[in-house]
Structure formats: structure tokens, C-alpha cells
Design an enzyme around this catalytic site. Sequence first.
Site, PDB file in Angstrom:
ATOM      1  N   GLU A  94       0.825  -1.203   0.000  1.00  0.00           N
ATOM      2  CA  GLU A  94       0.000   0.000   0.000  1.00  0.00           C
ATOM      3  C   GLU A  94       0.859   1.252   0.000  1.00  0.00           C
ATOM      4  O   GLU A  94       1.943   1.285   0.558  1.00  0.00           O
ATOM      5  CB  GLU A  94      -0.923  -0.019   1.229  1.00  0.00           C
ATOM      6  CG  GLU A  94      -2.000  -1.089   1.077  1.00  0.00           C
ATOM      7  CD  GLU A  94      -2.816  -1.324   2.332  1.00  0.00           C
ATOM      8  OE1 GLU A  94      -3.939  -1.825   2.186  1.00  0.00           O
ATOM      9  OE2 GLU A  94      -2.357  -1.027   3.438  1.00  0.00           O
ATOM     10  N   CYS A 107       3.063   8.864   0.815  1.00  0.00           N
ATOM     11  CA  CYS A 107       3.603   8.016   1.886  1.00  0.00           C
ATOM     12  C   CYS A 107       3.846   6.649   1.259  1.00  0.00           C
ATOM     13  O   CYS A 107       2.898   5.975   0.848  1.00  0.00           O
ATOM     14  CB  CYS A 107       2.582   7.937   3.016  1.00  0.00           C
ATOM     15  SG  CYS A 107       3.076   6.819   4.334  1.00  0.00           S
ATOM     16  N   CYS A 114       6.936  -5.992   7.731  1.00  0.00           N
ATOM     17  CA  CYS A 114       8.060  -5.422   8.491  1.00  0.00           C
ATOM     18  C   CYS A 114       8.467  -6.420   9.563  1.00  0.00           C
ATOM     19  O   CYS A 114       7.624  -7.071  10.167  1.00  0.00           O
ATOM     20  CB  CYS A 114       7.647  -4.096   9.135  1.00  0.00           C
ATOM     21  SG  CYS A 114       8.984  -3.320  10.077  1.00  0.00           S
ATOM     22  N   CYS A 118       6.725  -3.846  16.143  1.00  0.00           N
ATOM     23  CA  CYS A 118       6.302  -2.894  17.171  1.00  0.00           C
ATOM     24  C   CYS A 118       4.883  -3.252  17.642  1.00  0.00           C
ATOM     25  O   CYS A 118       4.026  -3.615  16.831  1.00  0.00           O
ATOM     26  CB  CYS A 118       6.361  -1.464  16.642  1.00  0.00           C
ATOM     27  SG  CYS A 118       8.027  -1.019  16.128  1.00  0.00           S
ATOM     28  N   CYS A 121       1.577  -1.735  15.930  1.00  0.00           N
ATOM     29  CA  CYS A 121       1.587  -1.500  14.479  1.00  0.00           C
ATOM     30  C   CYS A 121       1.070  -2.724  13.718  1.00  0.00           C
ATOM     31  O   CYS A 121       1.569  -3.835  13.893  1.00  0.00           O
ATOM     32  CB  CYS A 121       3.009  -1.163  14.035  1.00  0.00           C
ATOM     33  SG  CYS A 121       3.169  -1.012  12.244  1.00  0.00           S
ATOM     34  N   CYS A 337      -1.401   6.062   9.802  1.00  0.00           N
ATOM     35  CA  CYS A 337      -0.145   5.477  10.273  1.00  0.00           C
ATOM     36  C   CYS A 337      -0.357   4.131  10.933  1.00  0.00           C
ATOM     37  O   CYS A 337      -1.222   3.981  11.782  1.00  0.00           O
ATOM     38  CB  CYS A 337       0.480   6.354  11.343  1.00  0.00           C
ATOM     39  SG  CYS A 337       0.983   7.914  10.743  1.00  0.00           S
TER      40      CYS A 337
HETATM   41  N1  SAH Z   1       9.188   1.626  10.147  1.00  0.00           N
HETATM   42  C1  SAH Z   1       9.327   3.027  10.178  1.00  0.00           C
HETATM   43  C2  SAH Z   1       8.458   3.743   9.187  1.00  0.00           C
HETATM   44  C3  SAH Z   1       7.068   3.215   9.000  1.00  0.00           C
HETATM   45  S1  SAH Z   1       5.995   3.354  10.381  1.00  0.00           S
HETATM   46  C4  SAH Z   1       9.092   3.562  11.582  1.00  0.00           C
HETATM   47  O1  SAH Z   1       8.606   2.824  12.429  1.00  0.00           O
HETATM   48  O2  SAH Z   1       9.440   4.701  11.810  1.00  0.00           O
HETATM   49  C5  SAH Z   1       5.539   5.075  10.292  1.00  0.00           C
HETATM   50  C6  SAH Z   1       5.020   5.661  11.602  1.00  0.00           C
HETATM   51  O3  SAH Z   1       3.734   5.137  11.916  1.00  0.00           O
HETATM   52  C7  SAH Z   1       5.915   5.349  12.787  1.00  0.00           C
HETATM   53  O4  SAH Z   1       6.203   6.473  13.562  1.00  0.00           O
HETATM   54  C8  SAH Z   1       5.066   4.389  13.545  1.00  0.00           C
HETATM   55  O5  SAH Z   1       5.417   4.343  14.871  1.00  0.00           O
HETATM   56  C9  SAH Z   1       3.678   4.897  13.303  1.00  0.00           C
HETATM   57  N2  SAH Z   1       2.626   3.941  13.676  1.00  0.00           N
HETATM   58  C10 SAH Z   1       2.693   2.592  13.595  1.00  0.00           C
HETATM   59  N3  SAH Z   1       1.547   2.042  14.060  1.00  0.00           N
HETATM   60  C11 SAH Z   1       0.741   3.048  14.435  1.00  0.00           C
HETATM   61  C12 SAH Z   1      -0.593   3.118  14.974  1.00  0.00           C
HETATM   62  N4  SAH Z   1      -1.317   2.026  15.193  1.00  0.00           N
HETATM   63  N5  SAH Z   1      -1.097   4.339  15.250  1.00  0.00           N
HETATM   64  C13 SAH Z   1      -0.379   5.457  14.985  1.00  0.00           C
HETATM   65  N6  SAH Z   1       0.849   5.452  14.470  1.00  0.00           N
HETATM   66  C14 SAH Z   1       1.425   4.261  14.192  1.00  0.00           C
HETATM   67 FE1  SF4 Z   2       7.864  -1.753  11.360  1.00  0.00          FE
HETATM   68 FE2  SF4 Z   2       5.533  -0.781  12.138  1.00  0.00          FE
HETATM   69 FE3  SF4 Z   2       7.597  -0.781  13.837  1.00  0.00          FE
HETATM   70 FE4  SF4 Z   2       7.621   0.894  11.725  1.00  0.00          FE
HETATM   71  S1  SF4 Z   2       6.185   0.930  13.456  1.00  0.00           S
HETATM   72  S2  SF4 Z   2       9.290  -0.438  12.471  1.00  0.00           S
HETATM   73  S3  SF4 Z   2       6.544  -0.389  10.212  1.00  0.00           S
HETATM   74  S4  SF4 Z   2       6.580  -2.603  12.995  1.00  0.00           S
END
Ligand code: SAH
Ligand code: SF4
Length: 358
Positions: A94, A107, A114, A118, A121, A337
Site C-alpha cells: 500500500e 507516503c 516489516c 512494534c 503497528c 499510520c
Molecule cells: N518503520 C518506520 C516507518 C514506517 S511506520 C518507523 O517505524 O518509523 C511510520 C510511523 O507510523 C511510525 O512512527 C510508527 O510508529 C507509526 N505507527 C505505527 N503504528 C501506528 C498506529 N497504530 N497508530 C499510529 N501510528 C502508528
Molecule cells: Fe515496522 Fe511498524 Fe515498527 Fe515501523 S512501526 S518499524 S513499520 S513494525
Amino acid sequence: MTTQPLDLANLERPALEAALEDRGHQRFHARQIFSWIYKRGVTDLGAMTDLSRELRTSLNEQFTITTPDIVTRECSKDGTEKFLLRLNDGKQLEAVFIPDTPAMTFCISTQVGCAMGCAFCLTGKMGLVRNLTAGEITGQVRALAGALHMLDKKFNIVLMGMGEPLHNYDETMRALRILHDDHGFDMSPRRVTLSTVGLLPALEKLAREPLMPNLAISLHAPNDRLRAELVPLNKKYGVGDIIAACKRFPLAKRSRITFEYVLLAGVNDSPEDARQLAKLLSGVKSKVNLIPLNAAPGIPFERPSDAAIDQFARILADRGLIVSVRKSRGRDIRAACGQLIVEGQQRSPGQKLAIALP
Ligand code: SAH
Ligand code: SF4
């Protein structure tokens, strides 16, 4: 012996010049080809009419230019558009267009899935399916800019879609160089933001790159105890090391590192967390971007109340930090995000495991 046609989408211009020369053509055609692909959105070598017919015929036999196919396009009430794209091997990903932030922003993803896992996420729940090639990263930009009639417009790029860009370092950096080429998109690195969870060795390598995007660090917690619960990678590279690397990071004049902080109710949103965060960032050229959680089924956290978000932001601002609260765009189409996850395709064993976990 037949050789596979070479995919030009993956090549920086010097590599294209060398490939042309290898096949007995003139190097300077690389400039023309770049301009057709990136400035005019033409990927049919036969249609590049400032090349001779003979050259076009032989280029057509020797090269190909792949672009992700647009499978679906969903438009949110706020103007955000989410694109589901299909890659050459059938894998899907996406990419999102966010208008008026105030800039026009794409974006885009650097991986399918990934590996970082996290806790909040959805993409992390998929596990890593595979890295994208530079051609697939820039191909998202070509596909979106083409569909939105923006090939000749200025836009920003944030590497905040699916994937951890520094976990796919070489292809991500190659993609940035392709986007920067003045015969192609001619993107200034100042228009590109790379967001990372803090893969330290790669972050240190990035600090030595000649072409430097803006940097965003996904911090999410002011100390190791809390961060390790949210970001598994923190067990390897802790908060102190990341902040020290940020202090050493070479920044252009007036530029700052963005610290992203996903706010989770009752987890990392207390006034004490805010005070610790302010202390941690004192002496760093920073700005803080608070991202209230985009809640989703399977994500074991909640979004804080508006009052808690305001209070957190105010504590940081009172201590001299630049703070913004990210307005979530496209939540009605799950384009916000951390909400990017491709459904309905064959899942890898890693994905199945991730989905089965409580
Ligand atoms: N992997 C990289 C870039 C992609 S994630 C990173 O983690 O920075 C992009 C952003 O979306 C990151 O700051 C991440 O923490 C945020 N994000 C992930 N899951 C989210 C959620 N459920 N609600 C809000 N932001 C989220
Ligand atoms: Fe990967 Fe999501 Fe963590 Fe970004 S926030 S590093 S996309 S698991």
C-alpha cells in the site's frame, strides 16, 4: 542463449549509461530515457519518440521497465487516497497520497510487511514478507504521480508506509538517488523524510551519505524499560545510544530531527513520561510529532483522551520543545499510520505466526 531483459526501473542513471554502453549504444540516451520514465511517465520503450526507430527496437529486446499495477484506489472523506499496488511477483503493498499537509505528500513503502514487530503497528503484525527493490520503491511514486496527474508537480515523500527503510538500506538509498536525478523527478532530499525505528548501525551509515533525507525517529517512549515493551528492537539499540547518534547526526542549517511518539492511553502518555521526554531531548535539535494511536482490532492499546494528548503536548511545549500533534488522515479507509496491512494474499509462515500471537 537468451538473456533476461534488464529492468531499467532499478537503475540509477550511471548504471543505465553503463548498461547502454555494454549493449553497444550511446551513453547519453540514458538522459532521454530517464526523462521519459520519470518526467513523462512513459514506460514503453517503443514510444520514446526522440530515439531512432532502430534503437527503440533493440532497446525493447534488451530492456524492460516494470511499474507496480494499481489494484484499487480508495478515497477518504478528507481527500487522502490509499492505493493498493501489485508488484511483478504478485505481492501487494500500500501507498498513500495525503493532500494539503500543506504540501502534497506521498507516503510510500520500503518493504512488504516489516520485521520489527512494534506492539501497536499492524504492519509489524504481518512480519517481513520481502524487501522492495529500488525500482519498486520509486515505482510507487511513478504509479501515484501518474494516476494523480502530478508528474510535473512538486510533492513530498515520506518513507512511512509499510516497512523499516533502514532494514532495506541499499535499495532505499538507491531509490533516493534515482528520485534525486535531475533528468528524472529531480527531488530535493529536503522533500524526503525517512522514518526509522532506530537501527543504529544503519543510522550511523546514513549520517555519512552524500544525499541526506530529513530524519524522523520513531521513539515512542522516554526510557528503555518502556520502549523495550513497545519496540522490540530497543533491546538491541537503546534510547541512550539512539539519542547520542542523533546528537552526532549532521543536520542542514535550520533543520531538525523529528521524534515520532505514538501516544497510547495509560502506557506512555503520563505527565511524568512527558517530563522525561523533554529532558531526554534537551540539547537535541528536535521537533516532536505526537501521534495519537490509530486503534485497530488486534492492537492491544487505546488512544488517549484529547485532554491527555493536550496535556502531554503542553508539558513539552512549556519546556521549549517544538511540538505538533499529527492529525490522522484517512482513518475511514485504514490509510493512517500503522494501519497498512495487505489482506487477502498468501501469508508467509512468519505472518501466520504473527497473526496467531495473542
Ligand atoms: N518503520 C518506520 C516507518 C514506517 S511506520 C518507523 O517505524 O518509523 C511510520 C510511523 O507510523 C511510525 O512512527 C510508527 O510508529 C507509526 N505507527 C505505527 N503504528 C501506528 C498506529 N497504530 N497508530 C499510529 N501510528 C502508528
Ligand atoms: Fe515496522 Fe511498524 Fe515498527 Fe515501523 S512501526 S518499524 S513499520 S513494525
